[in-house]
Design a protein around this motif. Structure first.
Motif, PDB file in Angstrom:
ATOM      1  N   PRO A  12     128.258 133.458  44.972  1.00 47.59           N
ATOM      2  CA  PRO A  12     129.533 132.732  45.024  1.00 47.59           C
ATOM      3  C   PRO A  12     130.621 133.343  44.135  1.00 47.59           C
ATOM      4  CG  PRO A  12     127.749 131.169  45.053  1.00 47.59           C
ATOM      5  CD  PRO A  12     127.127 132.531  44.812  1.00 47.59           C
ATOM      6  N   ALA A  13     130.231 133.908  43.011  1.00 46.80           N
ATOM      7  CA  ALA A  13     131.213 134.538  42.119  1.00 46.80           C
ATOM      8  C   ALA A  13     131.851 135.774  42.752  1.00 46.80           C
ATOM      9  CB  ALA A  13     130.546 134.906  40.800  1.00 46.80           C
ATOM     10  N   ASP A  14     131.196 136.371  43.752  1.00 48.04           N
ATOM     11  CA  ASP A  14     131.706 137.567  44.424  1.00 48.04           C
ATOM     12  C   ASP A  14     132.439 137.256  45.733  1.00 48.04           C
ATOM     13  OD1 ASP A  14     130.855 139.397  42.516  1.00 48.04           O
ATOM     14  OD2 ASP A  14     128.886 139.655  43.461  1.00 48.04           O
ATOM     15  N   ILE A  44     131.932 126.734  55.491  1.00 48.46           N
ATOM     16  CA  ILE A  44     132.451 125.604  54.716  1.00 48.46           C
ATOM     17  C   ILE A  44     131.309 124.860  54.019  1.00 48.46           C
ATOM     18  CG2 ILE A  44     134.511 125.332  56.143  1.00 48.46           C
ATOM     19  CD1 ILE A  44     133.090 122.947  57.505  1.00 48.46           C
ATOM     20  N   GLU A  45     130.090 125.201  54.389  1.00 51.49           N
ATOM     21  CA  GLU A  45     128.924 124.510  53.836  1.00 51.49           C
ATOM     22  C   GLU A  45     128.267 125.247  52.669  1.00 51.49           C
ATOM     23  OE1 GLU A  45     126.967 124.606  57.541  1.00 51.49           O
ATOM     24  OE2 GLU A  45     127.627 122.602  58.123  1.00 51.49           O
ATOM     25  N   ARG A  46     128.369 126.577  52.666  1.00 52.96           N
ATOM     26  CA  ARG A  46     127.684 127.368  51.639  1.00 52.96           C
ATOM     27  C   ARG A  46     128.634 128.408  51.062  1.00 52.96           C
ATOM     28  NH1 ARG A  46     121.793 128.927  53.823  1.00 52.96           N
ATOM     29  NH2 ARG A  46     121.776 129.968  51.822  1.00 52.96           N
ATOM     30  N   PRO A  47     129.054 128.244  49.828  1.00 50.93           N
ATOM     31  CA  PRO A  47     129.924 129.254  49.206  1.00 50.93           C
ATOM     32  C   PRO A  47     129.246 130.620  49.222  1.00 50.93           C
ATOM     33  CG  PRO A  47     129.729 127.297  47.826  1.00 50.93           C
ATOM     34  CD  PRO A  47     128.717 127.153  48.930  1.00 50.93           C
ATOM     35  N   GLY A  48     129.997 131.623  49.570  1.00 46.60           N
ATOM     36  CA  GLY A  48     129.455 132.978  49.593  1.00 46.60           C
ATOM     37  C   GLY A  48     128.779 133.372  50.892  1.00 46.60           C
TER      38      GLY A  48
END
Length: 100
Positions: A12-14, A44-48
């Motif tokens: 998610p940070a990337d 929209i359900e899973r960041p990254g």
């Protein structure tokens, strides 16, 4: 026609960096001969998590794409990101029918 579909997940940070890199790839790829459709969509359900969808006129167009400088640059840049999952599948389609 060749269809490529799948998912790519990055830490998610990337996700923002992946989006920036991939936007340049998409813009350049859509101008390639034989590219019918080329897109990445962020979940929209899973960041990254990004969903990949490509349509190519034929295998030669897809082969040229993976040799293109912008694709190679993108592939190298991915090494600086934490890619946590990748599942990409290629399909050979006999025909394309628009339903709506």
């Amino acid at each position: 026609m060749i269809v490529v579909s799948g998912i790519m997940e990055v830490a998610p940070a990337d996700a923002d960096r992946f989006t920036t890199l991939t936007r340049r790839l998409v813009d350049a790829t859509r101008r390639e001969p034989g590219c019918v459709d080329y897109r990445f969509a962020q979940s929209i359900e899973r960041p990254g998590r990004f969903e990949v969808f490509e349509e190519w006129a034929d295998q030669a167009a897809l082969d040229a794409h993976v040799r293109a400088a912008h694709y190679r640059d993108w592939s190298r840049a991915l090494k600086d990101l934490e890619v946590t999952q990748m599942s990409i599948v290629r399909y050979a389609a006999a025909e394309r029918t628009v339903l709506a």
